[in-house]
Design an enzyme around this catalytic site. Structure first.
Site, short mmCIF file in Angstrom:
data_model
loop_
_atom_site.label_atom_id
_atom_site.label_comp_id
_atom_site.label_asym_id
_atom_site.label_seq_id
_atom_site.Cartn_x
_atom_site.Cartn_y
_atom_site.Cartn_z
N GLU A 38 -6.65 -9.34 0.37
CA GLU A 38 -6.40 -10.50 1.24
C GLU A 38 -7.59 -10.85 2.12
O GLU A 38 -7.71 -11.99 2.56
CB GLU A 38 -5.17 -10.22 2.12
N ARG A 94 -10.73 -11.27 1.50
CA ARG A 94 -11.56 -12.33 0.91
C ARG A 94 -10.87 -13.68 0.96
O ARG A 94 -11.52 -14.72 0.98
CB ARG A 94 -11.96 -11.94 -0.52
N LYS A 105 0.84 -1.20 0.00
CA LYS A 105 0.00 0.00 0.00
C LYS A 105 0.87 1.25 0.00
O LYS A 105 2.03 1.20 0.44
CB LYS A 105 -0.88 0.03 1.26
N ASP A 121 -3.08 -7.46 -1.89
CA ASP A 121 -3.81 -6.52 -1.03
C ASP A 121 -5.31 -6.82 -1.02
O ASP A 121 -6.07 -6.17 -0.30
CB ASP A 121 -3.56 -5.08 -1.47
#
Length: 508
Positions: A352, A354, A280, A350
């Site tokens: 992650e 789910r 990020k 990113d």
């Protein structure tokens, strides 16, 4: 704070109540509530309205001292709006105004004598709980990690709510439920606000164990070896880059009928999300400590319903880990196998949340649930779609799922913790196609919150399911940065309504 119920003497009424302050309602049309009329023996309240010292607009206040013929030391006039039956929005403004004034008052106790049973479309319990939550919100301090604590509120600490003798018993129940809900929200906020180096997966697991011990809940915490034995390859792929061990937490509140299928709450517990290899941007990355607010809301909801002794079977499932970059971390393009046997191409590490939720949703099948609701700070796209007002609600479109969605929406509206239903349609599933696996973990920028829900939907075919995306509602940023405690009110109200229905009572 200490909350209680106060019934007035039949002869003296509100005027005979000895207290540091009594709060009563007034209206924009210069009319007085019943309690205000009882206090207006010398016309001082009427004079204040006529003079314009208080307008009666929702949330406006005026403090009067040493009023002739009134036993209370102070009278707090509170605006309720234009109608003798205040709307819920106007009443909420009034409740927050009372909380604000009482928190700075030079008195130890107060009586709230607003027209609690005269709010349009609401009952006495709703009004009392609204006041309790407003007062507890004003008292909350996020100073756990500060060496010098913030000054404690010095205002009224003992608050009584006026009720008739006939309604005193139900009012006491409402107070107890309001306090339980506030305690659940405080736990959720506290967990959310703690930094990632403190609130780790192990910390969440220990919090669950403490709740279980205090309220006699069932609890089980699965570690890496057990997750490997269950073949949770998707969940484990997220934790590969972290030194912190993953925890899979199961809480059980089995207080309903033995034969009744449980409601299962599944909370995303990423205690810090760097994005992994798909790192990020640095700006505001500190807020990724809030990526476990789904887990925190499940723990807070369990805190609330356990304190209430809710007659319902509820199971909480919390997959928890960190998402960190390292030489062991999952890479874009990796393919993993979920507990369900379906394979997933990780196009973006990113996405992650789910990946841990899909294995938890598969695990939930073993409980043969009446319904499963997952709660997750899942997508920034949900903030783009709905802002910070409504949580995103996603379910399939059929009779059973429509009914579940309606229950959640009603609970959200009733509690003021609102959600908005978004679509799940097969056409969106096309975006998750992969040339190399059963599915990709992202579907591109268009409809990002919907394709995330569509991903989860593939793991929920065996039960009735709903997904709450709380990315826009779980915390605030900027000067007011901090966890909100949402959606504990929505979830708790939903479960209370379910319990009422299960026990033969009409749901709210």
């Amino acid at each position: 704070m200490d909350f209680s119920i106060k019934t007035f003497d039949a002869k003296t009424g509100a005027a005979g109540v000895k207290t540091g302050c009594i709060a009563v309602g007034v209206y924009e049309n210069k009319k007085l509530s019943d309690a205000a009329r009882e206090l207006d023996r010398k016309g001082e309240i009427t004079a204040a309205l006529k003079s314009g010292d208080i307008t009666g607009k929702p949330g406006s206040t005026l403090l009067l001292r040493s009023v002739d013929g009134v036993a209370a030391e102070r009278i707090l006039l509170v605006g309720l709006g234009s109608d003798a039956l205040a709307g819920d929005k106007d009443f909420t403004s009034a409740a927050k105004a009372v909380a604000r004034v009482l928190s700075t008052l030079g008195a130890n106790d107060a009586v709230v004598a607003l027209p609690l049973d005269a709010v349009k479309g609401r009952d006495l319990a709703w009004a009392i709980q609204t006041c309790v939550l407003a007062m507890r919100e004003g008292n909350y301090r996020s100073d756990t990690m500060k060496s010098k604590k913030e000054p404690a509120p010095t205002g009224a600490r003992k608050i009584a709510f006026a009720a008739t003798s006939a309604k005193a018993a139900s009012a006491k129940v409402a107070v107890a439920q309001g306090v339980a809900l506030a305690n659940g929200m405080d736990l959720t906020k506290e967990l959310g606000n703690l930094p990632g180096n403190v609130c780790t997966p192990t910390y969440l697991a220990n919090t669950a164990k403490k709740l279980a011990k205090e309220f006699k809940l069932g609890v089980e915490v699965l570690d890496r070896k057990q997750l490997e034995a269950l073949k949770m390859g998707s969940f484990l792929s997220v934790t590969k880059g972290s030194e912190e061990p993953p925890k899979f937490i199961v809480l059980k509140h089995l207080n309903g009928k033995t034969k009744d299928a449980p409601v299962v709450l599944v909370g995303k517990g990423i205690t810090f999300d760097t994005g992994g290899i798909s790192l990020k941007p640095g700006a505001a990355m500190d807020e990724m400590k809030y990526d476990m607010c789904g887990a925190a809301s499940v723990l807070g909801t369990f805190r609330a319903i356990a304190e209430m002794g809710l007659k319902l079977n509820v199971i909480g499932v919390i997959p928890s880990c960190e998402n960190m970059p390292s030489g062991r971390a999952s890479k874009p393009g990796d393919i993993v196998t979920s507990m369900s046997g379906q394979t997933i191409e990780i196009l973006n590490t990113d996405a992650e949340g789910r990946l841990i939720l899909c294995d938890a949703l598969t695990y939930a099948e073993r409980f043969k649930p009446a319904a499963v609701i997952d709660i997750a700070t899942l997508t920034g796209a949900c903030i783009t779609a709905l802002g910070h007002h409504n949580s995103g609600l996603f379910t399939r479109h059929d009779d059973a799922h429509d009914a579940l969605a309606d229950e959640l929406l009603v609970a959200g509206k009733s509690s003021g913790d609102t959600a908005w239903r978004m679509p799940i349609e097969d056409v969106y599933q096309e975006q998750l196609k992969s040339n190399f696996a059963d599915m990709a973990n992202i579907g591109g920028p268009p409809a990002g919150s919907i394709t995330a829900a569509c991903f989860l939907e593939r793991y929920t075919k065996k039960y009735t399911w709903a997904h709450l995306d709380i990315a826009g509602t779980a915390w605030k940023n900027g000067a007011a940065k901090g966890a909100t405690g949402r959606p504990v009110p929505l979830l708790t109200t939903f479960l209370m309504n379910r319990a009422q229905s299960a026990n033969g009572k009409k749901a709210a």
